[in-house]
Design a protein around this motif. Structure first.
Motif, short mmCIF file in Angstrom:
data_model
loop_
_atom_site.label_atom_id
_atom_site.label_comp_id
_atom_site.label_asym_id
_atom_site.label_seq_id
_atom_site.Cartn_x
_atom_site.Cartn_y
_atom_site.Cartn_z
N ARG A 29 103.07 62.60 -29.17
CA ARG A 29 102.51 61.51 -28.54
C ARG A 29 102.55 61.70 -27.12
O ARG A 29 103.37 61.16 -26.64
N THR A 30 101.04 62.32 -26.62
CA THR A 30 101.18 62.76 -25.20
C THR A 30 101.01 61.36 -24.25
O THR A 30 100.52 60.44 -24.96
N PRO A 31 101.25 61.61 -23.02
CA PRO A 31 100.76 60.30 -22.22
C PRO A 31 99.55 59.82 -22.31
O PRO A 31 99.15 58.51 -22.33
N ALA A 32 98.69 60.82 -22.55
CA ALA A 32 97.23 60.19 -22.91
C ALA A 32 96.88 59.54 -24.23
O ALA A 32 95.82 58.93 -24.29
N VAL A 33 97.83 59.80 -25.10
CA VAL A 33 97.52 59.12 -26.06
C VAL A 33 98.59 57.73 -26.39
O VAL A 33 98.20 56.67 -26.90
N GLU A 34 99.56 57.55 -25.58
CA GLU A 34 100.58 56.41 -25.52
C GLU A 34 99.81 55.57 -24.45
O GLU A 34 100.34 54.29 -24.54
N ALA A 35 99.22 55.92 -23.21
CA ALA A 35 98.97 55.03 -22.33
C ALA A 35 97.47 55.52 -22.04
O ALA A 35 96.92 56.12 -21.08
N PRO A 36 96.42 55.12 -23.23
CA PRO A 36 95.12 55.83 -23.04
C PRO A 36 94.24 55.00 -22.11
O PRO A 36 94.34 53.73 -21.99
N VAL A 37 93.25 55.51 -21.60
CA VAL A 37 92.03 55.11 -20.91
C VAL A 37 90.90 55.65 -21.59
O VAL A 37 89.95 55.39 -21.28
N GLU A 38 91.19 56.56 -22.58
CA GLU A 38 90.07 57.42 -23.56
C GLU A 38 90.74 57.17 -24.77
O GLU A 38 91.84 57.31 -25.08
N ARG A 39 89.65 57.23 -25.64
CA ARG A 39 89.83 57.45 -27.18
C ARG A 39 89.79 58.95 -27.51
O ARG A 39 88.53 59.32 -27.09
N LEU A 40 90.73 59.50 -28.04
CA LEU A 40 90.57 60.73 -28.63
C LEU A 40 90.05 60.52 -30.00
O LEU A 40 90.46 60.13 -30.96
N VAL A 41 88.74 61.43 -30.06
CA VAL A 41 88.09 61.27 -31.38
C VAL A 41 87.98 62.85 -31.99
O VAL A 41 87.41 63.77 -31.18
N GLY A 42 88.09 63.12 -33.15
CA GLY A 42 88.05 64.25 -33.65
C GLY A 42 86.43 64.77 -34.00
O GLY A 42 86.39 66.18 -33.90
N ALA A 43 85.65 64.02 -34.01
CA ALA A 43 84.44 64.35 -34.27
C ALA A 43 83.75 64.75 -32.93
O ALA A 43 83.70 64.27 -31.99
N PRO A 44 82.82 65.93 -32.91
CA PRO A 44 82.46 66.39 -31.56
C PRO A 44 81.08 65.70 -31.35
O PRO A 44 80.56 64.98 -32.15
N TYR A 45 80.67 65.83 -30.20
CA TYR A 45 79.30 65.47 -29.83
C TYR A 45 78.28 66.06 -30.70
O TYR A 45 78.25 67.13 -31.02
N PRO A 46 77.17 65.34 -31.19
CA PRO A 46 76.01 65.97 -31.78
C PRO A 46 75.55 67.29 -31.00
O PRO A 46 75.44 67.01 -29.67
N HIS A 47 75.19 68.15 -31.40
CA HIS A 47 74.47 69.44 -30.71
C HIS A 47 75.58 69.96 -29.91
O HIS A 47 75.01 70.58 -28.96
N SER A 48 76.75 70.09 -29.95
CA SER A 48 77.72 70.68 -29.28
C SER A 48 77.67 72.07 -29.45
O SER A 48 77.06 72.60 -30.60
N ALA A 49 78.10 73.01 -28.51
CA ALA A 49 78.09 74.08 -28.85
C ALA A 49 79.07 74.66 -29.82
O ALA A 49 80.21 73.97 -29.74
N PRO A 50 79.06 75.79 -30.42
CA PRO A 50 79.86 75.79 -31.71
C PRO A 50 81.35 75.85 -31.23
O PRO A 50 82.42 75.42 -31.81
N PHE A 51 82.04 76.46 -30.10
CA PHE A 51 83.41 76.24 -29.66
C PHE A 51 83.75 74.85 -29.46
O PHE A 51 84.70 74.71 -29.98
N CYS A 52 82.92 74.07 -28.93
CA CYS A 52 83.11 72.86 -28.60
C CYS A 52 83.21 71.96 -29.78
O CYS A 52 84.11 70.86 -29.67
N MET A 53 82.89 72.21 -30.84
CA MET A 53 82.90 71.53 -32.03
C MET A 53 84.17 71.49 -32.62
O MET A 53 84.61 70.58 -33.22
N LEU A 54 85.17 72.51 -32.15
CA LEU A 54 86.48 72.56 -32.70
C LEU A 54 87.41 71.63 -31.95
O LEU A 54 88.43 71.24 -32.25
N LEU A 55 87.01 71.22 -30.74
CA LEU A 55 87.76 70.21 -29.76
C LEU A 55 87.72 68.74 -29.91
O LEU A 55 88.43 68.00 -29.41
N GLY A 56 86.76 68.35 -30.51
CA GLY A 56 86.21 66.80 -30.56
C GLY A 56 85.82 66.24 -29.26
O GLY A 56 85.40 67.03 -28.61
N ARG A 57 85.96 65.18 -29.09
CA ARG A 57 85.55 64.46 -27.80
C ARG A 57 86.41 63.31 -27.40
O ARG A 57 87.35 62.73 -28.21
N THR A 58 86.26 62.75 -26.01
CA THR A 58 86.91 61.39 -25.76
C THR A 58 85.56 60.45 -25.60
O THR A 58 84.77 60.69 -25.17
#
Length: 112
Positions: free
Chosen positions: A29-58
């Motif tokens: 539980r990092t500070p960004a998760v415990e005191a978030p101003v963004e939501r971490l989402v596992g699904a990537p943005y549509p049409h992301s570059a292949p590498f970015c698809m591994l990272l999800g989005r905020t």
């Protein structure tokens, strides 16, 4: 010494179980998760570059939800600092990195 251990990320039917603000439960539980101003989402943005698809989005958490969670900027910063210090105590973060992690708190986005 053995490395620190965190509870596993919770899954139900191959989906991460959402907790507070839709952020997955369990894991480190990092500070960004415990005191978030963004939501971490596992699904990537549509049409992301292949590498970015591994990272999800905020996704930005609306200010209204953040104001419900913290009454002011100082309360938010206390929560972020407490989460940082807890990670140091648990052994997931080096004390030498504390100031750098705290500098990453972004309360200026929140308007109280």
């Amino acid at each position: 010494a053995p490395p620190p251990v965190a509870p596993p990320v919770e899954y139900d039917d191959d989906e991460v179980v959402p907790g507070d603000l839709g952020i997955g439960r369990g894991g480190v539980r990092t500070p960004a998760v415990e005191a978030p101003v963004e939501r971490l989402v596992g699904a990537p943005y549509p049409h992301s570059a292949p590498f970015c698809m591994l990272l999800g989005r905020t996704e930005v958490v609306p200010d209204e939800q953040l104001r419900q969670r913290w009454s002011d900027r100082d309360e938010y910063l206390r929560a972020y600092t407490e989460a940082t210090d807890r990670l140091i105590e648990e052994g997931f973060l080096l004390a030498d990195d504390r100031e750098e992690v705290l500098a990453d708190a972004r309360p200026e986005r929140i308007t109280w």
